[in-house]
Design a protein around this motif. Structure first.
Motif, mmCIF file in Angstrom:
data_model
loop_
_atom_site.group_PDB
_atom_site.id
_atom_site.type_symbol
_atom_site.label_atom_id
_atom_site.label_comp_id
_atom_site.label_asym_id
_atom_site.label_seq_id
_atom_site.Cartn_x
_atom_site.Cartn_y
_atom_site.Cartn_z
ATOM 1 N N THR A 110 0.837 -1.203 0.000
ATOM 2 C CA THR A 110 0.000 0.000 0.000
ATOM 3 C C THR A 110 0.870 1.251 0.000
ATOM 4 O OG1 THR A 110 -0.172 0.076 2.422
ATOM 5 C CG2 THR A 110 -1.867 -1.177 1.224
ATOM 6 N N HIS A 111 2.011 1.171 0.684
ATOM 7 C CA HIS A 111 3.020 2.223 0.663
ATOM 8 C C HIS A 111 4.300 1.626 1.236
ATOM 9 C CE1 HIS A 111 1.190 2.435 4.632
ATOM 10 N NE2 HIS A 111 2.143 3.242 5.071
ATOM 11 N N LEU A 112 5.354 2.427 1.322
ATOM 12 C CA LEU A 112 6.671 1.862 1.612
ATOM 13 C C LEU A 112 7.316 2.450 2.861
ATOM 14 C CD1 LEU A 112 7.833 1.788 -2.102
ATOM 15 C CD2 LEU A 112 7.343 -0.224 -0.691
ATOM 16 N N HIS A 113 6.513 2.917 3.809
ATOM 17 C CA HIS A 113 7.057 3.334 5.089
ATOM 18 C C HIS A 113 7.722 2.145 5.771
ATOM 19 C CE1 HIS A 113 4.083 6.983 5.468
ATOM 20 N NE2 HIS A 113 4.989 7.138 4.512
ATOM 21 N N PHE A 114 8.669 2.425 6.671
ATOM 22 C CA PHE A 114 9.502 1.361 7.231
ATOM 23 C C PHE A 114 8.693 0.246 7.894
ATOM 24 C CE2 PHE A 114 8.691 3.444 11.233
ATOM 25 C CZ PHE A 114 8.810 2.438 12.179
ATOM 26 N N ASP A 115 7.565 0.595 8.515
ATOM 27 C CA ASP A 115 6.803 -0.428 9.238
ATOM 28 C C ASP A 115 6.004 -1.323 8.299
ATOM 29 O OD1 ASP A 115 5.337 1.938 8.731
ATOM 30 O OD2 ASP A 115 3.854 1.453 10.261
ATOM 31 N N ALA A 141 3.531 4.166 -8.728
ATOM 32 C CA ALA A 141 4.703 4.840 -9.284
ATOM 33 C C ALA A 141 5.103 6.034 -8.427
ATOM 34 C CB ALA A 141 4.412 5.276 -10.718
ATOM 35 N N VAL A 142 4.121 6.745 -7.898
ATOM 36 C CA VAL A 142 4.407 7.901 -7.053
ATOM 37 C C VAL A 142 5.135 7.466 -5.786
ATOM 38 C CG1 VAL A 142 3.362 9.751 -5.676
ATOM 39 C CG2 VAL A 142 2.470 9.234 -7.955
ATOM 40 N N GLU A 143 4.672 6.362 -5.196
ATOM 41 C CA GLU A 143 5.286 5.864 -3.958
ATOM 42 C C GLU A 143 6.726 5.413 -4.200
ATOM 43 O OE1 GLU A 143 5.028 5.045 0.222
ATOM 44 O OE2 GLU A 143 3.828 6.227 -1.179
ATOM 45 N N TRP A 144 6.936 4.708 -5.286
ATOM 46 C CA TRP A 144 8.274 4.199 -5.593
ATOM 47 C C TRP A 144 9.249 5.353 -5.848
ATOM 48 C CZ3 TRP A 144 11.324 0.555 -4.580
ATOM 49 C CH2 TRP A 144 12.400 0.183 -5.393
ATOM 50 N N ALA A 145 8.782 6.387 -6.504
ATOM 51 C CA ALA A 145 9.645 7.537 -6.765
ATOM 52 C C ALA A 145 10.057 8.216 -5.462
ATOM 53 C CB ALA A 145 8.932 8.532 -7.686
ATOM 54 N N GLN A 169 12.874 -6.150 -8.694
ATOM 55 C CA GLN A 169 11.627 -6.897 -8.513
ATOM 56 C C GLN A 169 10.387 -6.015 -8.561
ATOM 57 O OE1 GLN A 169 13.562 -9.017 -4.829
ATOM 58 N NE2 GLN A 169 11.734 -10.177 -5.362
ATOM 59 N N VAL A 170 10.570 -4.714 -8.595
ATOM 60 C CA VAL A 170 9.451 -3.784 -8.407
ATOM 61 C C VAL A 170 8.741 -3.473 -9.717
ATOM 62 C CG1 VAL A 170 8.833 -1.447 -7.685
ATOM 63 C CG2 VAL A 170 10.487 -2.779 -6.352
ATOM 64 N N ASP A 171 7.419 -3.561 -9.690
ATOM 65 C CA ASP A 171 6.552 -3.104 -10.775
ATOM 66 C C ASP A 171 5.657 -2.002 -10.216
ATOM 67 O OD1 ASP A 171 7.520 -4.998 -12.624
ATOM 68 O OD2 ASP A 171 6.099 -6.508 -11.902
ATOM 69 N N THR A 172 5.424 -0.970 -10.987
ATOM 70 C CA THR A 172 4.601 0.141 -10.516
ATOM 71 C C THR A 172 3.369 0.322 -11.394
ATOM 72 O OG1 THR A 172 5.789 1.801 -11.830
ATOM 73 C CG2 THR A 172 6.642 1.322 -9.621
ATOM 74 N N PHE A 173 2.400 1.052 -10.855
ATOM 75 C CA PHE A 173 1.195 1.387 -11.613
ATOM 76 C C PHE A 173 0.861 2.851 -11.355
ATOM 77 C CE2 PHE A 173 -0.299 0.213 -7.439
ATOM 78 C CZ PHE A 173 -1.377 1.030 -7.194
ATOM 79 N N HIS A 187 -4.607 3.764 -6.423
ATOM 80 C CA HIS A 187 -3.842 4.870 -5.839
ATOM 81 C C HIS A 187 -4.799 5.883 -5.220
ATOM 82 C CE1 HIS A 187 -1.602 8.863 -6.537
ATOM 83 N NE2 HIS A 187 -1.152 8.337 -5.420
ATOM 84 N N THR A 188 -4.568 6.221 -3.945
ATOM 85 C CA THR A 188 -5.423 7.190 -3.255
ATOM 86 C C THR A 188 -4.671 8.416 -2.781
ATOM 87 O OG1 THR A 188 -5.074 6.158 -1.085
ATOM 88 C CG2 THR A 188 -6.955 5.371 -2.398
ATOM 89 N N GLY A 189 -3.363 8.286 -2.504
ATOM 90 C CA GLY A 189 -2.666 9.346 -1.796
ATOM 91 C C GLY A 189 -3.188 9.455 -0.376
ATOM 92 N N GLY A 190 -2.835 10.551 0.287
ATOM 93 C CA GLY A 190 -3.336 10.785 1.634
ATOM 94 C C GLY A 190 -2.280 10.540 2.689
ATOM 95 N N HIS A 191 -2.210 9.325 3.170
ATOM 96 C CA HIS A 191 -1.216 8.999 4.195
ATOM 97 C C HIS A 191 0.188 9.292 3.678
ATOM 98 C CE1 HIS A 191 0.672 7.086 7.565
ATOM 99 N NE2 HIS A 191 1.249 6.179 6.798
ATOM 100 N N SER A 192 0.447 8.861 2.470
ATOM 101 C CA SER A 192 1.611 9.301 1.700
ATOM 102 C C SER A 192 1.099 9.695 0.331
ATOM 103 C CB SER A 192 2.657 8.177 1.592
ATOM 104 O OG SER A 192 2.161 7.115 0.784
ATOM 105 N N ASP A 193 1.933 10.385 -0.438
ATOM 106 C CA ASP A 193 1.488 10.832 -1.757
ATOM 107 C C ASP A 193 1.169 9.650 -2.665
ATOM 108 O OD1 ASP A 193 0.816 12.796 -3.565
ATOM 109 O OD2 ASP A 193 2.859 13.103 -4.284
ATOM 110 N N GLY A 194 1.876 8.538 -2.465
ATOM 111 C CA GLY A 194 1.682 7.375 -3.326
ATOM 112 C C GLY A 194 0.855 6.266 -2.718
#
Length: 279
Positions: A110-115, A141-145, A169-173, A187-194
């Motif tokens: 859903t996103h890539l924060h450490f937790d 794609a926004v999150e990966w960037a 290994q990463v694919d984005t949308f 993709h919703t944004g909010g908590h993080s942009d991606g």
């Protein structure tokens, strides 16, 4: 291990570890006398937050939602600051299902924060390697960037230790992707942009995984958003939209962080009418 069946799709909660974070941060501007009735805190004002990946099994595919906090990925200072009292036990939980990390086909982030992302890599000696070597890892794609080039705020949670080893290994949308039949990332944004959510539909049944737009059952009010959210108004609007979608479709709402409930169904007054509690 708790399970939920959505049509032909089986969901199983694994053990990705636990953190204890400040309740005020987790509930933002909501006064403590209100949120603590729904989600209690300890004497340090911390609330327990699981980081438990969900295994989806559908059409012969093994799919993870999120990856946990990993094992040996956080130093002692980080464990203390984030209230980590238990690290991931993912491999042993998979073994109970006669699976190994090599059997995972897809990891949906859903996103890539450490937790959420620390479990994507592991130490082999002095080298970080992919935890799920065969898996495609899918995120927006926004999150990966932003993961690769974090800003002054987000660099505290987007760690190179969690992405450098899995870059191939990463694919984005962009906006929406049906990963397999019945499993769609949006993709919703909010908590993080991606930030993205996951909608699961099969044989007339629905589950909605709102990620950190609704980290626990106590965050059901659209206005109860985290101080950790980078774009809180986007979180509010997205949560309004997808809560309504879930209610209209008599959906289960599933959780990654909730220490008490794995999944719930609410009536129109947001009373729990059916639930799967964490054992």
């Amino acid at each position: 291990m708790e399970k939920l069946t959505i049509g032909r799709i089986t969901m199983t909660w694994l053990n990705g570890g636990i953190t204890h974070l400040d309740g005020g941060a987790m509930f933002g501007v909501v006064p403590k006398p209100l949120w603590m009735k729904k989600y209690p805190c300890n004497d340090q004002n911390q609330i327990p937050l699981r980081t438990d990946p969900i295994l989806l099994q559908v059409d012969g595919k093994n799919i993870l939602i999120e990856s946990g906090i990993g094992k040996g990925k956080l130093n002692e200072k980080q464990k203390r600051n984030f209230g980590v009292t238990e690290e991931s036990d993912l491999e042993n939980r998979l073994a109970l299902l006669s699976l190994t990390p090599e059997d995972i086909d897809l990891v949906l982030m859903t996103h890539l924060h450490f937790d959420h992302a620390s479990g994507l890599t592991k130490w082999e000696g002095d080298t970080l390697v992919p935890t799920f070597p065969r898996a495609r890892i899918i995120t927006s794609a926004v999150e990966w960037a932003e993961m690769k080039e974090p800003n002054i705020r987000s660099r505290n949670t987007y760690w190179k230790e969690n992405w450098e080893a899995i870059v191939e290994q990463v694919d984005t949308f962009a906006e929406q992707l049906e990963v397999v039949s019945g499993v769609t990332m949006i993709h919703t944004g909010g908590h993080s942009d991606g930030h993205a959510i996951i909608i699961i539909t099969s044989e007339g049944e629905t589950a909605v995984h709102l990620g950190d737009l609704m980290p626990t059952h106590a965050h059901q009010n659209p206005l109860w958003v985290m101080a950790y959210d980078d774009y809180p108004m986007t979180s509010i609007f997205a949560k309004q939209k997808w809560l309504a979608y879930g209610m209209e479709n008599d959906a289960w709402f599933t959780f990654y962080h909730d220490a008490y409930y794995r999944a719930v169904r609410w009536n129109d007054e947001f009373q729990i009418i059916e639930s799967i509690k964490r054992q």
